[in-house]
Design a protein around this motif. Structure first.
Motif, PDB file in Angstrom:
ATOM      1  N   PHE A  88       0.830  -1.208   0.000  1.00 26.88           N
ATOM      2  CA  PHE A  88       0.000   0.000   0.000  1.00 26.88           C
ATOM      3  C   PHE A  88       0.866   1.261   0.000  1.00 26.88           C
ATOM      4  CE2 PHE A  88      -3.882  -2.237   2.002  1.00 26.88           C
ATOM      5  CZ  PHE A  88      -4.467  -2.372   0.758  1.00 26.88           C
ATOM      6  N   MET A  89       1.916   1.287   0.809  1.00 27.32           N
ATOM      7  CA  MET A  89       2.766   2.471   0.898  1.00 27.32           C
ATOM      8  C   MET A  89       3.558   2.693  -0.386  1.00 27.32           C
ATOM      9  SD  MET A  89       2.121   4.036   3.700  1.00 27.32           S
ATOM     10  CE  MET A  89       0.411   3.491   3.483  1.00 27.32           C
ATOM     11  N   VAL A  90       4.031   1.612  -0.985  1.00 28.21           N
ATOM     12  CA  VAL A  90       4.730   1.745  -2.274  1.00 28.21           C
ATOM     13  C   VAL A  90       3.766   2.293  -3.327  1.00 28.21           C
ATOM     14  CG1 VAL A  90       5.798   0.462  -4.173  1.00 28.21           C
ATOM     15  CG2 VAL A  90       6.453  -0.021  -1.804  1.00 28.21           C
ATOM     16  N   PHE A  91       2.532   1.798  -3.291  1.00 28.96           N
ATOM     17  CA  PHE A  91       1.524   2.283  -4.229  1.00 28.96           C
ATOM     18  C   PHE A  91       1.258   3.768  -4.010  1.00 28.96           C
ATOM     19  CE2 PHE A  91      -2.981   3.136  -5.179  1.00 28.96           C
ATOM     20  CZ  PHE A  91      -2.977   2.864  -6.541  1.00 28.96           C
ATOM     21  N   TYR A  92       1.160   4.181  -2.740  1.00 26.32           N
ATOM     22  CA  TYR A  92       0.941   5.594  -2.437  1.00 26.32           C
ATOM     23  C   TYR A  92       2.134   6.445  -2.869  1.00 26.32           C
ATOM     24  CZ  TYR A  92      -3.474   6.099   0.056  1.00 26.32           C
ATOM     25  OH  TYR A  92      -4.806   6.201   0.351  1.00 26.32           O
ATOM     26  N   CYS A  93       3.328   5.947  -2.631  1.00 28.09           N
ATOM     27  CA  CYS A  93       4.525   6.687  -3.034  1.00 28.09           C
ATOM     28  C   CYS A  93       4.516   6.944  -4.538  1.00 28.09           C
ATOM     29  CB  CYS A  93       5.770   5.895  -2.633  1.00 28.09           C
ATOM     30  SG  CYS A  93       7.330   6.680  -3.095  1.00 28.09           S
ATOM     31  N   PHE A  94       4.233   5.895  -5.310  1.00 31.03           N
ATOM     32  CA  PHE A  94       4.173   6.058  -6.764  1.00 31.03           C
ATOM     33  C   PHE A  94       3.003   6.939  -7.179  1.00 31.03           C
ATOM     34  CE2 PHE A  94       2.328   4.747 -10.833  1.00 31.03           C
ATOM     35  CZ  PHE A  94       3.373   5.073 -11.688  1.00 31.03           C
ATOM     36  N   SER A  95       1.863   6.772  -6.520  1.00 31.55           N
ATOM     37  CA  SER A  95       0.667   7.537  -6.879  1.00 31.55           C
ATOM     38  C   SER A  95       0.873   9.028  -6.672  1.00 31.55           C
ATOM     39  CB  SER A  95      -0.538   7.066  -6.062  1.00 31.55           C
ATOM     40  OG  SER A  95      -0.867   5.731  -6.373  1.00 31.55           O
ATOM     41  N   PHE A  96       1.435   9.403  -5.531  1.00 30.21           N
ATOM     42  CA  PHE A  96       1.685  10.824  -5.274  1.00 30.21           C
ATOM     43  C   PHE A  96       2.711  11.383  -6.244  1.00 30.21           C
ATOM     44  CE2 PHE A  96       0.353   9.980  -0.656  1.00 30.21           C
ATOM     45  CZ  PHE A  96      -0.933  10.456  -0.893  1.00 30.21           C
TER      46      PHE A  96
ATOM     47  N   PHE B 117      -9.964   4.472  -5.735  1.00 27.94           N
ATOM     48  CA  PHE B 117      -9.163   3.401  -5.135  1.00 27.94           C
ATOM     49  C   PHE B 117      -8.104   3.973  -4.194  1.00 27.94           C
ATOM     50  CE2 PHE B 117      -5.407   0.600  -5.287  1.00 27.94           C
ATOM     51  CZ  PHE B 117      -5.959  -0.523  -4.671  1.00 27.94           C
ATOM     52  N   ILE B 118      -7.404   5.021  -4.638  1.00 32.73           N
ATOM     53  CA  ILE B 118      -6.368   5.644  -3.817  1.00 32.73           C
ATOM     54  C   ILE B 118      -6.972   6.187  -2.517  1.00 32.73           C
ATOM     55  CG2 ILE B 118      -4.727   7.560  -3.689  1.00 32.73           C
ATOM     56  CD1 ILE B 118      -4.399   7.345  -6.705  1.00 32.73           C
ATOM     57  N   GLU B 119      -8.088   6.900  -2.658  1.00 29.47           N
ATOM     58  CA  GLU B 119      -8.684   7.571  -1.504  1.00 29.47           C
ATOM     59  C   GLU B 119      -9.421   6.615  -0.575  1.00 29.47           C
ATOM     60  OE1 GLU B 119     -11.019  10.419  -3.585  1.00 29.47           O
ATOM     61  OE2 GLU B 119      -9.263  11.467  -4.383  1.00 29.47           O
TER      62      GLU B 119
ATOM     63  N   VAL C 216       8.107  11.713  -1.229  1.00 30.03           N
ATOM     64  CA  VAL C 216       9.438  11.659  -0.619  1.00 30.03           C
ATOM     65  C   VAL C 216       9.354  11.132   0.810  1.00 30.03           C
ATOM     66  CG1 VAL C 216      11.402  13.053   0.139  1.00 30.03           C
ATOM     67  CG2 VAL C 216      10.341  13.506  -2.074  1.00 30.03           C
ATOM     68  N   GLN C 217       8.367  11.619   1.551  1.00 28.49           N
ATOM     69  CA  GLN C 217       8.212  11.201   2.950  1.00 28.49           C
ATOM     70  C   GLN C 217       7.980   9.703   3.077  1.00 28.49           C
ATOM     71  OE1 GLN C 217       4.406  11.317   5.073  1.00 28.49           O
ATOM     72  NE2 GLN C 217       5.262  12.996   6.287  1.00 28.49           N
ATOM     73  N   ILE C 218       7.073   9.172   2.278  1.00 25.58           N
ATOM     74  CA  ILE C 218       6.772   7.745   2.347  1.00 25.58           C
ATOM     75  C   ILE C 218       7.990   6.912   1.971  1.00 25.58           C
ATOM     76  CG2 ILE C 218       5.377   5.896   1.327  1.00 25.58           C
ATOM     77  CD1 ILE C 218       3.126   8.005   1.010  1.00 25.58           C
TER      78      ILE C 218
END
Length: 366
Positions: free
Chosen positions: A85-93, A342-344, A291-293
């Motif tokens: 999930f975090m990798v997905f969020y990192c790429f998504s942002f 999906f992201i939200e 960057v943070q994630i």
């Protein structure tokens, strides 16, 4: 964990600019095409959806108010699921920041600098974003606080001077012209714009007076809704839904209708100041979250070593996207909303699983 502090006032001003940015600048034509004269109703539905997102997201964040979700998420989901999930969020942002950057590049090159390559605009704005993010997330919010009144002043000037050009007879259409199909399609498309309020879960440890966050977010959504509705209503009164929906940048066309005496031909600089500022801030916060994630995933205490290298990736990604404005627009109008839901929805999934786990533990304890 000691974190920098963002005041509730800074949060409100930032979110107003954040919601205003791309919805008015780049999405207004498609929104009007979908909703026609139901645009006002659709925007209200979208803001209500944002308040619901905010309610559940803040409820999750308050359970561990001093920790980042990228850290405590492994207590809710199995570690490998949380990392996915975090990798997905990192790429998504990172993808969202690159996407908005590409929209800005295309707008500037097509409208004002036709001989300038996209990479020049991308590198300049990307460098400014990288410097801002390297200074810390509080810098982004302080910048928004300082620029907020200039942005709103420019918007008020634009709407004030366009008033005499409006076709006021179209007002009745807002009362009589309604379609459930338009409301559904427009709402499905608009809710994700406001639903981006879920980024609060990643920023919550930075906030001061955390108990007031929900109230602040609702105020920000309400004020942003007012400014967005004002611009959309003026677009519809000036052009009507057909002409507005077939303009690439209807806000730009609206500004070009303004004439002040004989010495100011148009107010393009005011519009550019609004878009450049709001887009820069939105890209900055999305890029910062990426960057943070990534820093948290690699267990780094400082995000700064990653900033410029990831900024280069963002600029390169923006230049390589799709293959043209048409493809970008196609993704934005056909796939973006579903992708965003999906992201939200992921933070809501964290809240659901965490609630189930806490309920089971409470039951066992009793």
């Amino acid at each position: 964990m000691k974190t920098e502090q963002i005041t509730q006032n800074q949060l409100i001003l930032f979110l107003i600019i954040y919601f205003y940015s791309t919805l008015v600048g780049f999405a207004s034509a498609h929104l009007i095409q979908l909703s026609q004269y139901d645009t006002v109703i659709v925007l209200i539905i979208g803001s209500i959806g944002a308040c619901i997102y905010a309610l559940f997201t803040i409820k999750l964040a308050k359970r561990r108010p001093t920790e980042f979700i990228s850290h405590y998420g492994k207590e809710i989901f199995p570690y490998w699921i949380h990392v996915i999930f975090m990798v997905f969020y990192c790429f998504s942002f990172l993808h969202i920041s690159a996407f908005i950057l590409r929209e800005y590049e295309d707008f500037f090159v097509q409208t004002y600098l036709p001989e300038t390559p996209n990479w020049a605009i991308g590198i300049i704005l990307g460098f400014v974003v990288a410097v801002t993010v390297r200074s810390g997330v509080v810098t982004v919010f302080r910048t928004a606080q300082g620029l907020f009144f200039l942005v709103i002043l420019a918007d008020i000037v634009i709407t004030a001077f366009i008033g005499k050009e409006l076709t006021w007879d179209r007002w009745m259409a807002f009362v009589t012209n309604h379609s459930w199909n338009n409301i559904y399609k427009g709402s499905f498309y608009t809710i994700p714009f406001f639903g981006e309020v879920v980024i609060i879960v990643f920023l919550f440890p930075y906030l001061a007076q955390k108990s007031k966050t929900l109230k602040s977010v609702i105020w920000a959504i309400s004020m942003a809704l007012f400014f967005i509705m004002l611009n959309m209503v003026f677009l519809l009164l000036l052009f009507g839904p057909n002409l507005a929906s077939h303009s690439t940048y209807p806000m730009l066309e609206m500004v070009r209708y303004i004439r002040i005496a004989d010495f100011i031909e148009n107010l393009d600089p005011f519009l550019i100041s609004i878009w450049s500022t709001t887009i820069y801030l939105k890209i900055s916060i999305m890029f910062y979250l990426s960057v943070q994630i990534l820093a948290h995933l690699f267990h780094l205490k400082d995000t700064r070593p990653l900033v410029f290298s990831l900024a280069a990736v963002m600029v390169a990604l923006s230049l390589q996207m799709s293959g043209g404005t048409t493809s970008l627009t196609s993704f934005f109008t056909e796939s973006w909303a579903t992708y965003s839901y999906f992201i939200e929805g992921i933070p809501l999934l964290y809240l659901l699983v965490d609630t189930i786990k806490q309920t089971k533990m409470k039951t066992k304890g009793e």
